[in-house]
Design an enzyme around this catalytic site. Structure first.
Site, PDB file in Angstrom:
ATOM      1  N   HIS A 151      65.575  90.932  23.140  1.00 23.69           N
ATOM      2  CA  HIS A 151      66.449  90.147  23.471  1.00 23.69           C
ATOM      3  C   HIS A 151      66.857  88.564  22.789  1.00 23.69           C
ATOM      4  O   HIS A 151      67.223  87.627  23.347  1.00 23.69           O
ATOM      5  CB  HIS A 151      65.958  89.422  25.007  1.00 23.69           C
ATOM      6  CG  HIS A 151      65.475  90.708  25.965  1.00 23.69           C
ATOM      7  ND1 HIS A 151      66.441  91.667  26.252  1.00 23.69           N
ATOM      8  CD2 HIS A 151      64.400  90.993  26.616  1.00 23.69           C
ATOM      9  CE1 HIS A 151      65.905  92.411  26.973  1.00 23.69           C
ATOM     10  NE2 HIS A 151      64.558  91.941  27.307  1.00 23.69           N
TER      11      HIS A 151
ATOM     12  N   GLY B  23      64.647  84.534  25.051  1.00 20.24           N
ATOM     13  CA  GLY B  23      64.478  86.037  25.387  1.00 20.24           C
ATOM     14  C   GLY B  23      63.100  86.323  26.172  1.00 20.24           C
ATOM     15  O   GLY B  23      62.598  87.591  25.977  1.00 20.24           O
TER      16      GLY B  23
ATOM     17  N   TYR C 203      69.312  95.439  36.433  1.00 22.44           N
ATOM     18  CA  TYR C 203      69.179  95.591  34.904  1.00 22.44           C
ATOM     19  C   TYR C 203      70.260  96.588  34.485  1.00 22.44           C
ATOM     20  O   TYR C 203      70.288  97.685  34.904  1.00 22.44           O
ATOM     21  CB  TYR C 203      67.735  96.400  34.672  1.00 22.44           C
ATOM     22  CG  TYR C 203      67.556  96.515  33.346  1.00 22.44           C
ATOM     23  CD1 TYR C 203      67.379  95.289  32.497  1.00 22.44           C
ATOM     24  CD2 TYR C 203      67.035  97.569  32.686  1.00 22.44           C
ATOM     25  CE1 TYR C 203      67.002  95.287  31.049  1.00 22.44           C
ATOM     26  CE2 TYR C 203      66.855  97.769  31.395  1.00 22.44           C
ATOM     27  CZ  TYR C 203      66.913  96.725  30.521  1.00 22.44           C
ATOM     28  OH  TYR C 203      66.341  96.616  29.401  1.00 22.44           O
ATOM     29  N   LEU C 204      71.422  95.941  33.902  1.00 23.54           N
ATOM     30  CA  LEU C 204      72.338  96.528  33.588  1.00 23.54           C
ATOM     31  C   LEU C 204      72.101  97.551  32.413  1.00 23.54           C
ATOM     32  O   LEU C 204      71.446  97.214  31.416  1.00 23.54           O
ATOM     33  CB  LEU C 204      73.609  95.563  33.039  1.00 23.54           C
ATOM     34  CG  LEU C 204      73.909  94.549  33.960  1.00 23.54           C
ATOM     35  CD1 LEU C 204      74.916  93.720  33.352  1.00 23.54           C
ATOM     36  CD2 LEU C 204      74.485  95.266  35.370  1.00 23.54           C
TER      37      LEU C 204
ATOM     38  N   LYS D 189      63.165  88.140  36.135  1.00 23.44           N
ATOM     39  CA  LYS D 189      63.243  86.900  35.011  1.00 23.44           C
ATOM     40  C   LYS D 189      62.474  85.743  35.396  1.00 23.44           C
ATOM     41  O   LYS D 189      62.579  85.593  36.720  1.00 23.44           O
ATOM     42  CB  LYS D 189      64.952  86.818  34.595  1.00 23.44           C
ATOM     43  CG  LYS D 189      65.344  88.230  34.335  1.00 23.44           C
ATOM     44  CD  LYS D 189      67.075  87.806  34.311  1.00 23.44           C
ATOM     45  CE  LYS D 189      67.331  87.278  32.982  1.00 23.44           C
ATOM     46  NZ  LYS D 189      69.032  86.986  32.904  1.00 23.44           N
TER      47      LYS D 189
ATOM     48  N   ARG E  41      73.874  72.980  24.906  1.00 21.45           N
ATOM     49  CA  ARG E  41      73.765  72.340  23.577  1.00 21.45           C
ATOM     50  C   ARG E  41      74.625  73.120  22.632  1.00 21.45           C
ATOM     51  O   ARG E  41      74.980  73.987  22.947  1.00 21.45           O
ATOM     52  CB  ARG E  41      72.198  72.633  23.219  1.00 21.45           C
ATOM     53  CG  ARG E  41      71.856  74.058  23.331  1.00 21.45           C
ATOM     54  CD  ARG E  41      70.417  74.358  22.828  1.00 21.45           C
ATOM     55  NE  ARG E  41      70.040  75.694  23.466  1.00 21.45           N
ATOM     56  CZ  ARG E  41      70.263  76.761  22.833  1.00 21.45           C
ATOM     57  NH1 ARG E  41      71.205  76.678  21.708  1.00 21.45           N
ATOM     58  NH2 ARG E  41      69.925  78.064  23.353  1.00 21.45           N
TER      59      ARG E  41
HETATM   60  P1  ADP Z   1      67.179  83.782  27.460  1.00 19.75           P
HETATM   61  O1  ADP Z   1      67.422  82.429  28.104  1.00 19.75           O
HETATM   62  O2  ADP Z   1      65.666  84.020  27.454  1.00 19.75           O
HETATM   63  O3  ADP Z   1      67.588  84.083  26.349  1.00 19.75           O
HETATM   64  P2  ADP Z   1      69.084  85.326  29.075  1.00 19.75           P
HETATM   65  O4  ADP Z   1      69.241  85.397  30.568  1.00 19.75           O
HETATM   66  O5  ADP Z   1      70.050  84.581  28.223  1.00 19.75           O
HETATM   67  O6  ADP Z   1      67.487  84.939  28.635  1.00 19.75           O
HETATM   68  O7  ADP Z   1      69.119  86.882  28.415  1.00 19.75           O
HETATM   69  C1  ADP Z   1      68.709  87.197  27.210  1.00 19.75           C
HETATM   70  C2  ADP Z   1      69.160  88.708  26.806  1.00 19.75           C
HETATM   71  O8  ADP Z   1      68.336  89.509  27.821  1.00 19.75           O
HETATM   72  C3  ADP Z   1      70.402  89.373  27.345  1.00 19.75           C
HETATM   73  O9  ADP Z   1      71.531  88.700  26.027  1.00 19.75           O
HETATM   74  C4  ADP Z   1      70.497  90.544  27.338  1.00 19.75           C
HETATM   75  O10 ADP Z   1      70.319  91.180  26.303  1.00 19.75           O
HETATM   76  C5  ADP Z   1      69.339  90.667  28.292  1.00 19.75           C
HETATM   77  N1  ADP Z   1      69.220  90.473  29.567  1.00 19.75           N
HETATM   78  C6  ADP Z   1      69.444  89.540  30.331  1.00 19.75           C
HETATM   79  N2  ADP Z   1      69.771  89.748  31.712  1.00 19.75           N
HETATM   80  C7  ADP Z   1      69.986  90.885  31.805  1.00 19.75           C
HETATM   81  C8  ADP Z   1      70.428  92.143  32.580  1.00 19.75           C
HETATM   82  N3  ADP Z   1      70.535  91.718  34.128  1.00 19.75           N
HETATM   83  N4  ADP Z   1      70.323  93.317  32.524  1.00 19.75           N
HETATM   84  C9  ADP Z   1      70.213  93.635  31.096  1.00 19.75           C
HETATM   85  N5  ADP Z   1      69.848  92.839  30.308  1.00 19.75           N
HETATM   86  C10 ADP Z   1      69.812  91.611  30.271  1.00 19.75           C
END
Ligand code: ADP
Length: 447
Positions: A235, A165, A202-203, A158, A291
């Site tokens: 996402h 997303g 990655y869950l 990430k 926010r």
């Molecule tokens: P952003 O800031 O781009 O929205 P996030 O960290 O909030 O990124 O993650 C957005 C989405 O990506 C989550 O709601 C989920 O669906 C997926 N996601 C993020 N991290 C993981 C993870 N470790 N395992 C599986 N899905 C993930």
């Protein structure tokens, strides 16, 4: 209370903020690009200032133009809405330097949570459970391998500066790691101007559950329950609901308490949202949004609170005036995000609205700047309306949502209303049996 607030945003959220201000007797200043000169947020505001041409970097992201507009109109506060400059710590700082109140948290908290690596470290320090992964940024491929050895595959790479997303890459095995790692870095650099990445396990099939927080300047903190935002495409959230169909009351109380305690330790103020992934009864912090969120109306529906009014009161120095036990929850609410997009291909579909009828009646709320004759410019996010429905139970909410979606007419452009209608007919959705991957599977099934 403030006399005049400048709203540094456009579309439905600019209107939403204007409405809260108007009810409180606060005058509003709209800012707009040349593409939005005839927009509803501009028409309803007490004053408006054109801040530049359509491109966002020249208008809604133009810090100097927005601050100048506030100074010229004598605004005493700026509400940034969501997106655009809402999580830009430098902008918040500039606003304060000009003696104007920033309606949001301190620039330091925005900065801390804006970088996902520092956010995750802070989360660990204040006692939030996090997704297993790298303790910080992953600088080399060797480090990436070492992290994967401890978490196991699949892993998610990430972007530290990520958002919306974007900037995530999955590696399912050792063989895929090198490529995932280098593409993630390259994409992070081009999208966010910062190549730094970090890693998480990655869950498999989690739900996205987030807790809404309000904190004043006097140490009072409450949570307003959870929102389930698991229905996502790429996402990005498509539909949100409160309460989550997946949590039992013990889990709900536990995560609310954990989030409140963390916010107190952080010394955070104003509205904020802590986002978690939830799997097999466990919660894992992923990020904090400093926010107002797009999906805040479902929380308003079940708590009866006006979140923008609370933000204004807090920014003005007022104490919350209620404690956790005063916050009560009633019924069920669902929000559908309606985008100007082809409902099959998701291709953006800007254009002119030639026919418009929005649903109404008991328990139905539409947040949108649309009207018949309105133009949806091609330069901005494609979300054009939010339909929020409230019922005494989830079942009543679904019945009402089906009725409301049936009434909604947006002519002249394609929208995702037909997608929401299809979703509502699905058994899994009706039963609340979905996780973050479910919607994409539903879309490929029904194609
Ligand atoms: P952003 O800031 O781009 O929205 P996030 O960290 O909030 O990124 O993650 C957005 C989405 O990506 C989550 O709601 C989920 O669906 C997926 N996601 C993020 N991290 C993981 C993870 N470790 N395992 C599986 N899905 C993930």
């Amino acid at each position: 209370m403030f006399d005049k607030v400048l709203i540094a945003n456009r579309g439905e959220i600019a209107l939403r903020i204007h409405r809260a201000c108007r009810e409180m007797g606060i005058k509003t200043v709209a800012v707009h690009s040349t593409a939005d000169a005839g927009a509803m947020h501009v028409r309803l505001a007490d004053e408006s200032v054109c801040i530049g041409p359509p491109a966002t970097r020249d208008s809604y992201l133009n810090k100097v133009a927005i601050i100048s507009a506030a100074v010229i109109t004598g605004a005493d506060a700026i509400h940034p809405g969501y997106g655009f400059l809402s999580e830009n710590a430098d902008f918040a700082h500039m606003v304060e330097e000009h003696g104007i109140t920033w309606i949001g948290p301190s620039p330091d908290h925005i900065r801390l949570m804006g970088d996902k690596v520092t956010a995750k470290k802070a989360a660990v320090e204040v006692g939030l459970p996090v997704v297993p992964g790298s303790p910080g940024a992953v600088e080399t491929l060797e480090e990436a391998h070492a992290v994967a050895d401890t978490t196991g595959f699949p892993v998610l790479i990430k972007a530290s500066a990520g958002g919306g997303g974007r900037g995530m890459k999955v590696a399912n095995s050792r063989d895929e790691l090198a490529e995932a790692w280098s593409t993630a870095r390259a994409e992070a650099l081009s999208a966010f101007g910062n190549a730094e990445v970090y890693m998480e396990k990655y869950l498999g099939n989690p739900r996205h559950i987030e807790i809404q927080i309000l904190a004043d300047n006097h140490g009072n903190v409450v949570h307003l329950g959870e929102r389930d935002c698991s229905l996502q495409r790429r996402h990005q959230k498509v539909l949100e609901e409160a309460p989550s169909p997946a949590l039992n009351s013990e889990e709900r109380e536990r995560i609310g308490d954990i989030a409140t305690a963390a916010i107190r330790r952080l010394g955070y103020r104003n509205a904020g949202t802590i986002e978690f992934l939830y799997e097999n009864g466990e919660f894992f912090f992923i990020e904090m949004n400093t926010r107002l969120q797009v999906e805040h109306p479902v929380t308003e529906a079940v708590t009866g609170l006006d979140l923008v009014r609370e933000q204004l009161r807090i920014a003005n120095g007022a104490p919350l005036g209620y404690s956790q036990s005063d916050v009560t929850f009633s019924g069920h609410a669902i929000e559908c995000r309606i985008n100007a997009e082809d409902p099959e291909t998701f291709r953006p579909c800007p254009g002119q609205i030639n026919d418009f009828h929005q649903p109404g009646g008991l328990g139905v709320r539409v947040d949108s700047g649309l009207f018949s004759g309105a133009k949806v410019p091609p330069h901005y996010d494609s979300m054009i309306a939010k339909l929020i429905v409230h019922g005494t139970s989830r079942n009543e909410c679904l019945m009402r949502l089906r009725r409301a979606l049936g009434e909604f007419v947006v002519g002249g452009i394609d929208t995702t209303i037909p997608l929401h209608r299809r979703l509502l007919e699905d058994n899994d959705f009706q039963n609340g049996a979905y996780d973050i991957r479910w919607l994409e599977e539903f879309l490929s099934r029904s194609r």
